[in-house]
Design an enzyme around this catalytic site. Sequence first.
Site, PDB file in Angstrom:
ATOM      1  N   CYS A  94       4.049   7.881  -2.028  1.00 55.84           N
ATOM      2  CA  CYS A  94       3.164   7.792  -0.866  1.00 55.84           C
ATOM      3  C   CYS A  94       4.008   7.881   0.407  1.00 55.84           C
ATOM      4  O   CYS A  94       4.916   7.089   0.593  1.00 55.84           O
ATOM      5  CB  CYS A  94       2.408   6.462  -0.921  1.00 55.84           C
ATOM      6  SG  CYS A  94       1.588   6.041   0.630  1.00 55.84           S
TER       7      CYS A  94
ATOM      8  N   CYS B 260      -1.089   9.029   6.290  1.00 50.71           N
ATOM      9  CA  CYS B 260      -2.453   9.581   6.316  1.00 50.71           C
ATOM     10  C   CYS B 260      -3.491   8.556   6.778  1.00 50.71           C
ATOM     11  O   CYS B 260      -4.523   8.944   7.334  1.00 50.71           O
ATOM     12  CB  CYS B 260      -2.844  10.094   4.943  1.00 50.71           C
ATOM     13  SG  CYS B 260      -1.493  10.860   4.069  1.00 50.71           S
TER      14      CYS B 260
ATOM     15  N   THR C  10      -0.304  -0.212   4.011  1.00 54.01           N
ATOM     16  CA  THR C  10       0.642   0.875   3.724  1.00 54.01           C
ATOM     17  C   THR C  10       1.521   1.181   4.933  1.00 54.01           C
ATOM     18  O   THR C  10       1.023   1.368   6.043  1.00 54.01           O
ATOM     19  CB  THR C  10      -0.149   2.148   3.333  1.00 54.01           C
ATOM     20  OG1 THR C  10      -0.782   1.905   2.081  1.00 54.01           O
ATOM     21  CG2 THR C  10       0.747   3.365   3.211  1.00 54.01           C
TER      22      THR C  10
ATOM     23  N   GLU D 180       3.928  -1.360   0.889  1.00 56.08           N
ATOM     24  CA  GLU D 180       2.762  -2.137   1.294  1.00 56.08           C
ATOM     25  C   GLU D 180       3.217  -3.546   1.642  1.00 56.08           C
ATOM     26  O   GLU D 180       4.162  -4.054   1.049  1.00 56.08           O
ATOM     27  CB  GLU D 180       1.700  -2.230   0.181  1.00 56.08           C
ATOM     28  CG  GLU D 180       0.858  -0.988   0.022  1.00 56.08           C
ATOM     29  CD  GLU D 180       1.563   0.069  -0.794  1.00 56.08           C
ATOM     30  OE1 GLU D 180       2.368  -0.313  -1.672  1.00 56.08           O
ATOM     31  OE2 GLU D 180       1.341   1.274  -0.567  1.00 56.08           O
TER      32      GLU D 180
ATOM     33  N   HIS E 262     -10.431   9.744   4.175  1.00 56.97           N
ATOM     34  CA  HIS E 262      -9.311   9.246   3.382  1.00 56.97           C
ATOM     35  C   HIS E 262      -9.472   9.551   1.893  1.00 56.97           C
ATOM     36  O   HIS E 262      -8.489   9.727   1.180  1.00 56.97           O
ATOM     37  CB  HIS E 262      -9.164   7.738   3.622  1.00 56.97           C
ATOM     38  CG  HIS E 262      -7.768   7.269   3.355  1.00 56.97           C
ATOM     39  ND1 HIS E 262      -6.656   7.933   3.824  1.00 56.97           N
ATOM     40  CD2 HIS E 262      -7.284   6.210   2.642  1.00 56.97           C
ATOM     41  CE1 HIS E 262      -5.570   7.312   3.421  1.00 56.97           C
ATOM     42  NE2 HIS E 262      -5.919   6.278   2.702  1.00 56.97           N
TER      43      HIS E 262
ATOM     44  N   TYR F  38      -6.546  11.881  -0.618  1.00 51.03           N
ATOM     45  CA  TYR F  38      -5.893  11.566  -1.891  1.00 51.03           C
ATOM     46  C   TYR F  38      -5.496  12.796  -2.702  1.00 51.03           C
ATOM     47  O   TYR F  38      -4.970  12.660  -3.808  1.00 51.03           O
ATOM     48  CB  TYR F  38      -6.756  10.582  -2.699  1.00 51.03           C
ATOM     49  CG  TYR F  38      -6.361   9.165  -2.363  1.00 51.03           C
ATOM     50  CD1 TYR F  38      -6.655   8.631  -1.112  1.00 51.03           C
ATOM     51  CD2 TYR F  38      -5.634   8.375  -3.240  1.00 51.03           C
ATOM     52  CE1 TYR F  38      -6.243   7.359  -0.764  1.00 51.03           C
ATOM     53  CE2 TYR F  38      -5.223   7.103  -2.899  1.00 51.03           C
ATOM     54  CZ  TYR F  38      -5.523   6.601  -1.666  1.00 51.03           C
ATOM     55  OH  TYR F  38      -5.104   5.339  -1.316  1.00 51.03           O
TER      56      TYR F  38
ATOM     57  N   CYS G 182      -3.067  14.098  -1.907  1.00 55.60           N
ATOM     58  CA  CYS G 182      -1.623  13.795  -1.923  1.00 55.60           C
ATOM     59  C   CYS G 182      -1.161  13.596  -3.360  1.00 55.60           C
ATOM     60  O   CYS G 182      -0.052  13.975  -3.724  1.00 55.60           O
ATOM     61  CB  CYS G 182      -1.322  12.555  -1.092  1.00 55.60           C
ATOM     62  SG  CYS G 182      -2.005  11.030  -1.797  1.00 55.60           S
TER      63      CYS G 182
ATOM     64  N   GLU H 203      -2.588   2.631  -6.595  1.00 54.32           N
ATOM     65  CA  GLU H 203      -3.113   3.071  -5.304  1.00 54.32           C
ATOM     66  C   GLU H 203      -4.220   4.106  -5.516  1.00 54.32           C
ATOM     67  O   GLU H 203      -5.218   4.131  -4.798  1.00 54.32           O
ATOM     68  CB  GLU H 203      -1.991   3.669  -4.456  1.00 54.32           C
ATOM     69  CG  GLU H 203      -2.422   3.978  -3.033  1.00 54.32           C
ATOM     70  CD  GLU H 203      -1.237   4.331  -2.152  1.00 54.32           C
ATOM     71  OE1 GLU H 203      -0.373   5.102  -2.604  1.00 54.32           O
ATOM     72  OE2 GLU H 203      -1.180   3.835  -1.018  1.00 54.32           O
TER      73      GLU H 203
HETATM   74  C1  LIG Z   1      -1.293   0.618  -2.880  1.00 49.71           C
HETATM   75  C2  LIG Z   1      -2.418   0.358  -1.943  1.00 49.71           C
HETATM   76  C3  LIG Z   1      -2.324   0.758  -0.620  1.00 49.71           C
HETATM   77  C4  LIG Z   1      -3.338   0.478   0.292  1.00 49.71           C
HETATM   78  N1  LIG Z   1      -3.202   0.826   1.606  1.00 49.71           N
HETATM   79  C5  LIG Z   1      -4.118   0.426   2.510  1.00 49.71           C
HETATM   80  C6  LIG Z   1      -3.937   0.660   3.902  1.00 49.71           C
HETATM   81  O1  LIG Z   1      -2.960   1.250   4.332  1.00 49.71           O
HETATM   82  N2  LIG Z   1      -4.869   0.215   4.757  1.00 49.71           N
HETATM   83  C7  LIG Z   1      -5.965  -0.444   4.332  1.00 49.71           C
HETATM   84  O2  LIG Z   1      -6.778  -0.818   5.166  1.00 49.71           O
HETATM   85  N3  LIG Z   1      -6.178  -0.680   3.028  1.00 49.71           N
HETATM   86  C8  LIG Z   1      -5.279  -0.271   2.115  1.00 49.71           C
HETATM   87  N4  LIG Z   1      -5.494  -0.507   0.777  1.00 49.71           N
HETATM   88  C9  LIG Z   1      -6.641  -1.318   0.413  1.00 49.71           C
HETATM   89  C10 LIG Z   1      -7.711  -0.685  -0.422  1.00 49.71           C
HETATM   90  O3  LIG Z   1      -8.618   0.012   0.370  1.00 49.71           O
HETATM   91  C11 LIG Z   1      -8.338  -1.845  -1.204  1.00 49.71           C
HETATM   92  O4  LIG Z   1      -7.421  -2.169  -2.227  1.00 49.71           O
HETATM   93  C12 LIG Z   1      -9.693  -1.529  -1.782  1.00 49.71           C
HETATM   94  O5  LIG Z   1     -10.640  -1.424  -0.770  1.00 49.71           O
HETATM   95  C13 LIG Z   1     -10.136  -2.583  -2.795  1.00 49.71           C
HETATM   96  O6  LIG Z   1     -10.073  -3.855  -2.222  1.00 49.71           O
HETATM   97  P1  LIG Z   1      -9.278  -5.019  -2.967  1.00 49.71           P
HETATM   98  O7  LIG Z   1      -7.956  -4.520  -3.355  1.00 49.71           O
HETATM   99  O8  LIG Z   1      -9.345  -6.205  -2.104  1.00 49.71           O
HETATM  100  O9  LIG Z   1     -10.042  -5.226  -4.314  1.00 49.71           O
HETATM  101  P2  LIG Z   1     -11.259  -6.278  -4.678  1.00 49.71           P
HETATM  102  O10 LIG Z   1     -12.163  -6.347  -3.515  1.00 49.71           O
HETATM  103  O11 LIG Z   1     -10.588  -7.535  -5.087  1.00 49.71           O
HETATM  104  O12 LIG Z   1     -11.903  -5.529  -5.853  1.00 49.71           O
HETATM  105  C14 LIG Z   1     -11.608  -5.787  -7.235  1.00 49.71           C
HETATM  106  C15 LIG Z   1     -12.805  -5.372  -8.072  1.00 49.71           C
HETATM  107  O13 LIG Z   1     -13.960  -6.121  -7.684  1.00 49.71           O
HETATM  108  C16 LIG Z   1     -15.034  -5.260  -7.324  1.00 49.71           C
HETATM  109  N5  LIG Z   1     -15.737  -5.848  -6.182  1.00 49.71           N
HETATM  110  C17 LIG Z   1     -15.192  -6.360  -5.045  1.00 49.71           C
HETATM  111  N6  LIG Z   1     -16.159  -6.801  -4.210  1.00 49.71           N
HETATM  112  C18 LIG Z   1     -17.327  -6.558  -4.803  1.00 49.71           C
HETATM  113  C19 LIG Z   1     -18.686  -6.788  -4.447  1.00 49.71           C
HETATM  114  N7  LIG Z   1     -19.008  -7.370  -3.295  1.00 49.71           N
HETATM  115  N8  LIG Z   1     -19.634  -6.377  -5.304  1.00 49.71           N
HETATM  116  C20 LIG Z   1     -19.308  -5.780  -6.462  1.00 49.71           C
HETATM  117  N9  LIG Z   1     -18.033  -5.551  -6.877  1.00 49.71           N
HETATM  118  C21 LIG Z   1     -17.064  -5.924  -6.063  1.00 49.71           C
HETATM  119  C22 LIG Z   1     -14.370  -3.926  -6.948  1.00 49.71           C
HETATM  120  O14 LIG Z   1     -15.238  -2.830  -7.119  1.00 49.71           O
HETATM  121  C23 LIG Z   1     -13.189  -3.894  -7.912  1.00 49.71           C
HETATM  122  O15 LIG Z   1     -13.592  -3.391  -9.148  1.00 49.71           O
HETATM  123  C24 LIG Z   1      -4.491  -0.200  -0.151  1.00 49.71           C
HETATM  124  C25 LIG Z   1      -4.591  -0.589  -1.492  1.00 49.71           C
HETATM  125  C26 LIG Z   1      -3.586  -0.323  -2.378  1.00 49.71           C
HETATM  126  C27 LIG Z   1      -3.722  -0.788  -3.806  1.00 49.71           C
HETATM  127  S1  SF4 Z   2      -3.310   9.666   1.363  1.00 52.66           S
HETATM  128 FE1  SF4 Z   2      -1.750   9.440  -0.211  1.00 52.66          FE
HETATM  129  S2  SF4 Z   2       0.250   9.684   0.758  1.00 52.66           S
HETATM  130 FE2  SF4 Z   2      -1.275   9.447   2.354  1.00 52.66          FE
HETATM  131  S3  SF4 Z   2      -1.186   7.270   2.850  1.00 52.66           S
HETATM  132 FE3  SF4 Z   2      -2.824   7.509   1.333  1.00 52.66          FE
HETATM  133  S4  SF4 Z   2      -1.873   7.271  -0.700  1.00 52.66           S
HETATM  134 FE4  SF4 Z   2      -0.219   7.519   0.834  1.00 52.66          FE
END
Ligand SMILES: Cc1cc2nc3c(=O)[nH]c(=O)nc-3n(C[C@H](O)[C@H](O)[C@H](O)COP(=O)(O)OP(=O)(O)OC[C@H]3O[C@@H](n4cnc5c(N)ncnc54)[C@H](O)[C@@H]3O)c2cc1C
Ligand code: SF4
Length: 508
Positions: free
Chosen positions: A103, A107, A194, A260, A295, A299, A301, A449
């Site tokens: 990553c 983006c 990120t 992250e 966004h 992906y 990417c 991710e």
């Molecule tokens: C490597 C990585 C990079 C990331 N980078 C960024 C970033 O740069 N900026 C940013 O803003 N975000 C970032 N994210 C966040 C990403 O958008 C969130 O991980 C995603 O929205 C899921 O939220 P959570 O991880 O809190 O999961 P959870 O909310 O804990 O979800 C876990 C499970 O529970 C379910 N769930 C959660 N809430 C509910 C509900 N109300 N009803 C039903 N089901 C539910 C989900 O569908 C999922 O199956 C990143 C995540 C990762 C893993």
């Molecule tokens: S689109 Fe892909 S490379 Fe760009 S920030 Fe998200 S995961 Fe990283």
Amino acid sequence: MQKTIRPIRTGEEYIESLRGRDLTIYLFGELIKEPVDHPIIRPSINAVAKTYDLAVEEEDLASVKSSITGEQVNRFLHIAESAQDVVKQNKMQRKLGQLTGTCFQRCVGMDALNSLHSTTFEIDEKHGTDYHKKLLEFIKMVQHENLVIGGAMTDVKGDRSMGPSDQEDPDLFLRIVERNDKGVYVSGAKAHQTGCINSHWMLVMPTMRLTENDKDYAVVGAIPVDAPGITYIYGRQSCDTRSMEPGDIDQGNSEYGGQEAMVIFDKAFIPNEMIFMDGEYEFASMLVERFTCYHRRSYVCKTGLGDVLIGAAATIADYNGVPKVSHIKDKLIEMTHLNESIYGTGIASSYQSQKMKSGVWQNDDMLANVCKHNVTRFPYQISRFAQDIAGGLMVTLPSEAELRNPITGPLLEKYLKGRKGVDVESRMRILRLIENMTMGRNAVGYLTESMHGAGSPQAQRIQIARQMQLGYKKRLAKNLAKIQDDGEETLENADYFKRVFKLDNSKE
Ligand SMILES: Cc1cc2nc3c(=O)[nH]c(=O)nc-3n(C[C@H](O)[C@H](O)[C@H](O)COP(=O)(O)OP(=O)(O)OC[C@H]3O[C@@H](n4cnc5c(N)ncnc54)[C@H](O)[C@@H]3O)c2cc1C
Ligand code: SF4
């Protein structure tokens, strides 16, 4: 400390721009003084640096003339002025995935700027505010200086069944806690952020639909990453300490990695000129939907990473002496098919972009969601094939230290041989790369991710369900089956198909 060169042009200048900042970063329970030289952090900085170098090396792909500044700017900071601009974002993303195998972190900021362009315009239209003008000033500055912007949307969220103002602890979503005539102070936390330590600015945004009770949470603003009141708690990645060991084989990809961190805001200040939403809670869902729409097709990417992994699988098959075996060839074909299926939906979403009221171009929502949904699945399948082709040595391989040891080294040279003419070190290197991408540091980017970034799988299914136009499809079927119009379904108002059949991309 070397003087920071602005505007930043090359990867090297970018790396220098990160030095000497006073960030509060915790990793392994300690404060990190200079992240740039930290062996665990540096590969993630190298990955961002590549986004600068590509803009120099392949100008048309990774840079573009901005009509906001009139300058040639990095594509990650550009506001899309045509469908072709949106398409080129995807092409650049695939290329950078191929070059880094990870990553490259820029983006989220690009997609945040583009979604804010249209959202601020429409808030101003309704409320007579001046967010759009302020956003354009901010964009002018970051385009000219060529800065990295992180997009911080995901709050820590606490009890997922409740909204921000219903949580027991009000800090589980970012909110305004104080204001004066110069600006606002925000507290709370953003999760999984990120590239935050590698950024110059962060755009904080709401994470979900908000209600009137959540007004304090309806805040969008730009904050320098080194602003007072911000603490970063660095996220661990599997096998990350390998980059603290001597040698580079065991890391698999010693040059590049993702990043992250959890970002804690304790009364961090946002001046008035950097506030792009303040209380207009009814626009939170518009922003979230437009951001995730961009966004989810960003992906693609991951298809660049897929290209690397397919190449690694083909290489180990070659080293093992089985490149022509039919099931191996078939698995490589299947891996390619899955990878191109992701790309196909993402790039199609970009080609179907339409001009918004503000002038920015927005990609197709349905196809973006299908693209991201594919991404939550196919990299896992591609990884499975790669591990199948790699063989068990991928997880039982001795360390580089054993290869360098005078007693064990010759034993490994003798017993880890594959096809004649292939040296053992090359075989170890390619196996470690597959390990890195499917269960090591870069599996964070390639797998988890892919699952959760830009929303977990269910979030895409909800969007797909909203647009699947079942009434329209039932009518098509009933027409052919000669079932009379029963008044329930209609061929009108099928938004998705209106977009599909449109011959030009102008706004309706
Ligand atoms: C490597 C990585 C990079 C990331 N980078 C960024 C970033 O740069 N900026 C940013 O803003 N975000 C970032 N994210 C966040 C990403 O958008 C969130 O991980 C995603 O929205 C899921 O939220 P959570 O991880 O809190 O999961 P959870 O909310 O804990 O979800 C876990 C499970 O529970 C379910 N769930 C959660 N809430 C509910 C509900 N109300 N009803 C039903 N089901 C539910 C989900 O569908 C999922 O199956 C990143 C995540 C990762 C893993
Ligand atoms: S689109 Fe892909 S490379 Fe760009 S920030 Fe998200 S995961 Fe990283």
